[in-house]
Scaffold this motif. Structure first.
Motif, PDB file in Angstrom:
ATOM      1  N   ARG A  83       0.833  -1.204   0.000  1.00 49.62           N
ATOM      2  CA  ARG A  83       0.000   0.000   0.000  1.00 49.62           C
ATOM      3  C   ARG A  83       0.871   1.258   0.000  1.00 49.62           C
ATOM      4  NH1 ARG A  83      -3.166  -3.122   3.575  1.00 49.62           N
ATOM      5  NH2 ARG A  83      -2.416  -2.037   5.442  1.00 49.62           N
ATOM      6  N   SER A  91       2.203   1.621  -3.442  1.00 46.85           N
ATOM      7  CA  SER A  91       1.126   2.043  -4.337  1.00 46.85           C
ATOM      8  C   SER A  91       0.937   3.554  -4.301  1.00 46.85           C
ATOM      9  CB  SER A  91      -0.170   1.335  -3.947  1.00 46.85           C
ATOM     10  OG  SER A  91      -1.273   1.849  -4.681  1.00 46.85           O
ATOM     11  N   ASP A 142      -1.480   0.692  -9.031  1.00 52.24           N
ATOM     12  CA  ASP A 142      -2.470  -0.159  -8.382  1.00 52.24           C
ATOM     13  C   ASP A 142      -1.861  -1.538  -8.187  1.00 52.24           C
ATOM     14  OD1 ASP A 142      -4.557   1.771  -8.361  1.00 52.24           O
ATOM     15  OD2 ASP A 142      -4.897   1.384 -10.490  1.00 52.24           O
ATOM     16  N   VAL A 143      -1.918  -2.044  -6.957  1.00 52.53           N
ATOM     17  CA  VAL A 143      -1.373  -3.371  -6.662  1.00 52.53           C
ATOM     18  C   VAL A 143      -2.474  -4.411  -6.868  1.00 52.53           C
ATOM     19  CG1 VAL A 143      -0.334  -4.845  -4.905  1.00 52.53           C
ATOM     20  CG2 VAL A 143       0.281  -2.417  -5.032  1.00 52.53           C
TER      21      VAL A 143
END
Length: 402
Positions: free
Chosen positions: A346, A349, A355-356
């Motif tokens: 996160r 990201s 976007d993961v």
């Protein structure tokens, strides 16, 4: 390359820069002068040859990056249950306040052997370390974040802030100026309006509020505030993560609102992490005192303490934390301490604006260590090879496949 020879290049470089030497460096230099056949010639070359100095600095960057990458890869990763990342070798330096691994990607340490200087002087080729190679079919990359933000005025007009935008509002006694990647409010506004400063993913910014309070915004964060603080209090609303150094004013407390939580201060330094995709809102105090309140329940923090508030709970009892870990983002690093893999992703990201995507389950790995935030995403991912996690970058997507 002999590790016994590594410190001498630092001494040589200080000589070239005409910097004073410590007694230990003087002794090291004397020993080197006695033991090196062409020491005098090399010293003279350092004084006169700008190309040699540029070469040494270039080799320094390459060697440091490769050594850091090799250190990173030497870590042993375990994947059973809620595993933790532990150091695989005692040769890697640990953080003085943590038993977790610390590695530097671009540390200012001179590590080139004297032999490299001699080979240059004799005109022989010196093998250069290749830059990190993209792996796992990785054909694209993502650059690190930078200083950029959006200012939304009371009219709804949005102003993109970068190094080129200067004066935004100019009045007789009130100015809003963007300079040196910082938004400054100076003077007194006759008409009080509400402004919002926000950073996108991959952005960060600094703000000087009308009362003299300084605020740093991490990526994907925002702060809403008046152009002048009137009445008996100062109030702002935030999302994301911000660090405050509040100007002291005993007659007007400073209030920060975040998702139903309130932090009240008079003058202090503190950090709030209030991202919507994190489980808890965390308030950490560095200096002074703050009162954290939610649903009529409150706690008082002392320096070095942190409290957590979930979206439905009251503030937790304060706990002691490593403030350097909390403030790593402001100081230009990622700092992980038993951090779950999903939380690490996160953070990446937000900073790299990707976007993961997990093709299967999220790996259950805890992570510990420190690295610079000025690396490209591919360089960061190079260190994850031994985790048994496959990855690839497709445009704005970082795809994870265990």
């Amino acid at each position: 390359m002999s590790s016994n020879n590594e410190p001498i290049l630092g001494v040589l470089y200080k000589i070239h820069q005409q910097q004073p030497l410590t007694p230990e460096e003087e002794a090291l230099l004397n020993n080197w002068l006695r033991e090196t056949a062409d020491a005098a010639g090399i010293l003279e070359q350092l004084k006169e040859d700008k190309e040699l100095v540029a070469y040494l600095k270039g080799r320094l960057d390459q060697e440091n990056e490769q050594r850091a990458l090799e250190r990173f890869r030497s870590m042993a990763f375990s994947h059973t249950g809620n595993a933790e990342v532990e150091a695989a070798t005692p040769a890697i330096q640990k953080h003085p306040r943590s038993r977790y691994l610390v590695w530097g990607w671009a540390a200012a340490i001179l590590v080139i052997a004297v032999a490299s200087v001699a080979l240059w002087k004799m005109g022989k080729p010196v093998h250069k370390t290749d830059a990190p190679v993209l792996t796992n079919n990785q054909q694209q990359d993502a650059l690190p974040g930078s200083d950029r933000a959006i200012l939304t005025l009371a009219s709804g007009e949005k102003v993109l802030l970068d190094s080129s935008h200067r004066n935004i509002i100019q009045q007789k006694d009130f100015n809003v100026t963007n300079r040196d990647n910082q938004l400054d409010y100076t003077g007194s506004s006759s008409v009080v309006e509400e402004h919002t400063l926000s950073t996108p993913r991959g952005g960060q910014y600094k703000l000087l509020l009308p009362d003299g309070t300084t605020v740093w915004l991490n990526a994907a964060s925002s702060i809403t505030y008046p152009t002048a603080f009137t009445g008996d209090s100062r109030k702002v609303k935030i999302t994301g993560e911000l660090y405050f150094e509040v100007a002291k004013d005993s007659k007007r407390p400073f209030h920060v609102m975040a998702n139903g939580m309130e932090v009240q201060v008079l003058g202090t330094h503190f950090n709030i992490n209030a991202y919507d995709d994190e489980k808890d809102i965390k308030t950490t105090l560095l200096e002074g005192s703050v009162k954290v309140t939610r649903d009529a329940a409150s706690v008082i923090l002392r320096p070095g303490e942190q409290t957590s508030v979930s979206h439905k709970s009251k503030p937790s009892q304060p706990i002691s934390v490593q403030t350097e870990e909390v403030m790593a983002w402001k100081n230009g690093t990622f700092f992980f301490n038993r951090t779950p893999f999903s939380e690490v992703m996160r953070q990446l990201s937000r900073w790299y604006d990707v976007d993961v995507i997990y093709e299967k389950e999220i790996p259950t790995i805890n992570f510990g260590g420190e690295m610079k935030r000025d690396l490209n995403l591919s360089q960061v991912l190079e260190g994850f090879d031994k985790m048994g996690v496959q990855f690839r970058i497709e445009g704005k997507k970082l795809i994870i496949a265990p």
